[in-house]
Enzyme design. Structure first.
Site, PDB file in Angstrom:
ATOM      1  N   HIS A   1       0.849  -1.191   0.000  1.00 25.85           N
ATOM      2  CA  HIS A   1       0.000   0.000   0.000  1.00 25.85           C
ATOM      3  C   HIS A   1       0.877   1.230   0.000  1.00 25.85           C
ATOM      4  O   HIS A   1       1.954   1.230   0.604  1.00 25.85           O
ATOM      5  CB  HIS A   1      -0.923   0.016   1.225  1.00 25.85           C
ATOM      6  CG  HIS A   1      -2.085   0.931   1.049  1.00 25.85           C
ATOM      7  ND1 HIS A   1      -2.013   2.273   1.317  1.00 25.85           N
ATOM      8  CD2 HIS A   1      -3.333   0.691   0.593  1.00 25.85           C
ATOM      9  CE1 HIS A   1      -3.180   2.819   1.041  1.00 25.85           C
ATOM     10  NE2 HIS A   1      -3.997   1.897   0.596  1.00 25.85           N
TER      11      HIS A   1
ATOM     12  N   ASP B   1      -8.141  -4.783  -0.089  1.00 28.72           N
ATOM     13  CA  ASP B   1      -8.715  -5.372  -1.298  1.00 28.72           C
ATOM     14  C   ASP B   1      -8.391  -6.845  -1.465  1.00 28.72           C
ATOM     15  O   ASP B   1      -9.031  -7.530  -2.261  1.00 28.72           O
ATOM     16  CB  ASP B   1      -8.290  -4.569  -2.530  1.00 28.72           C
ATOM     17  CG  ASP B   1      -9.067  -3.277  -2.562  1.00 28.72           C
ATOM     18  OD1 ASP B   1     -10.228  -3.302  -2.131  1.00 28.72           O
ATOM     19  OD2 ASP B   1      -8.511  -2.250  -2.962  1.00 28.72           O
TER      20      ASP B   1
END
Ligand code: CMC
Length: 429
Positions: free
Chosen positions: A308, A365
């Site tokens: 991320h 996700d």
């Protein structure tokens, strides 16, 4: 006296003020740099070190895995609140009172229908059209039905109406883009259902049969939407702000945000996760081989759902959603070989030096794709689900930018092309 940063350039000293946020995070204010230095700019591809605004909406501490909307920790909201309650909080700044929440819910419920003429647009799209492309176009098209929205930044009532319409109609348009792809009849919204139930109804009910609404599925969907609702200056939100900074209307700005979200490095990652798991499965399920590919600098393959831009320790949303994911899988009794691969991948990558050294952990996700698959949402709709969740964040950020009268977004560049050269007619080249 606040902190001052000093920049020495060609023997001259420039003083730059340090800006401090309410959580003590610090930034060097370079807004006067170019004028003061006679043309110097800063260069920061991908804006990894650049703050584009001051914002009071979301506090995110990537190193310590903290995420708060308007001061409220994400886990408290995900465990206790409804998505519409959180939307109100994000957009208007405070948790709604009972009366405010009832009014908000009623207004959203009353605006879920879309104009009948819009159904014709759907018919023109090929069945194979990606629903994100359809959705971005449909949201922009809403502006043509509500011309008063073109100047809502100057009329507060029109602005609120546009906000409510957007929140109400996005799930309807999303579900219809799915029905259209299957060439199934559209299901109209039902005002007896709440926000999440209504979406599931429009997605899965048929004129010939009802959809049995399961409370575990509704609760997981509610959590997922809350977890995705806002994430400060990410790619799609920055896009919404930059489009809106030209005073383009809110529909156009959100439509641009949907397009930015589509990419696999951003919202498209949840779809990419399932596609990657399918690829590994079709290749014989050898997880080690694919982990090795992800580590190979000469191979462009990356483990989707890992890493991320801002969370370099853990993604707090992933912790919450991993729990919901387990609950959904147990409740629905899902037995899917892809989930076994996902679990193996998670374990191998978490123990691998390459991933540990680079702080690459499963992000939200990785798990959201698995939940969506379990509850029957087709893979190409995953990013659409993300868009429904992120809408309140886009709206709040757009509203803040307009309220603060921010200037039009216009970055600079360092030019690296040809120097002056004269035009040569084609026959002489
Ligand atoms: N698999 C393998 N290696 C990776 C991965 C990955 N998923 N992500 C980063 N790396 C490596 C990268 O190769 C680099 O290695 P090195 O330092 O040896 O060159 C290092 O880790 C740093 O990567 P980066 O690209 O500089 O990191 P970034 O902060 O610019 O990128 C990211 C963040 C999310 C784009 C990236 O981690 C990625 O591509 N992940 C996969 C896509 C994904 O899951 N995206 C969803 C993000 S969560 C949803 C959202 O909020 O939008």
């Amino acid at each position: 006296m606040g902190e001052i940063a000093k920049l020495e350039l060609n023997g001259k000293l420039y003083e730059l003020p340090v800006i401090e946020g309410t959580e003590n995070e610090k930034g060097i204010d370079i807004s006067s740099l170019r004028a003061a230095t006679g043309g110097y700019i800063t260069l920061d591809p991908g804006f990894k070190n650049t703050g584009s605004t001051k914002s009071a909406i979301t506090y995110l501490d990537g190193e310590n895995g903290i995420l708060r909307y308007r001061g409220y920790p994400i886990d408290q909201l995900a465990d206790n609140a409804s998505f519409l309650e959180v939307s109100f909080l994000i957009i208007y700044g405070n948790l709604p009172t009972k009366v405010e929440l009832d009014q908000f819910k009623e207004s959203i419920t009353n605006h879920t229908l879309v104009h009948e003429d819009m159904k014709q647009f759907f018919e023109a799209y090929p069945a194979k059209a990606h629903p994100m492309g359809v959705l971005a176009s449909m949201i922009c098209s809403l502006s043509t039905f509500y011309p008063e929205s073109l100047n809502e930044d100057r009329a507060p009532e029109a602005k609120d109406l546009t906000i409510h319409r957007l929140i109400a109609k996005l799930p309807t348009l999303a579900a219809w883009s799915y029905k259209n792809a299957r060439r199934h009849p559209f299901m109209y919204p039902n005002n007896n259902f709440d926000y999440c139930e209504n979406f599931l109804h429009m997605m899965f009910a048929m004129p010939t049969s009802n959809y049995e609404i399961d409370s575990v599925v509704v609760s997981a969907l509610n959590k997922l939407l809350i977890l995705h609702a806002e994430h400060e200056q990410n790619c799609s939100t920055s896009t919404v702000r930059i489009v809106g900074s030209s005073h383009a209307n809110l529909y156009a700005s959100v439509s641009a945000g949907i397009s930015a979200l589509w990419g696999p490095l951003h919202g498209g990652a949840n779809q990419a996760v399932i596609e990657m798991l399918e690829k590994i499965s079709n290749d014989g399920g050898n997880v080690d081989k694919w982990v090795a590919k992800a580590k190979d600098k000469n191979d462009s393959f990356r483990l989707m759902g890992f890493g991320h831009r801002v969370y370099k320790n853990f993604d707090p949303r992933a912790t919450i959603i991993k729990k919901a994911c387990d609950e959904v899988l147990v409740k629905l009794g899902v037995n899917d070989p892809l989930l076994e691969i996902a679990k193996k991948l998670e374990k191998v990558a978490l123990e691998d030096e390459y991933f540990k050294a680079r702080n690459l952990y499963p992000n939200v996700d990785f798990y959201s794709g698995i939940i969506y698959k379990a509850i029957g949402i087709p893979t190409e709709m995953f990013t659409v689900m993300f868009a429904i969740g992120r809408l309140p964040g886009w709206i709040a950020q757009w509203g803040e930018m307009i309220e603060n009268k921010e200037p039009i977004g216009r970055p600079r560049q360092i030019y690296t092309g040809e120097n002056h050269r004269d035009y040569v007619p084609v026959e002489k080249r």
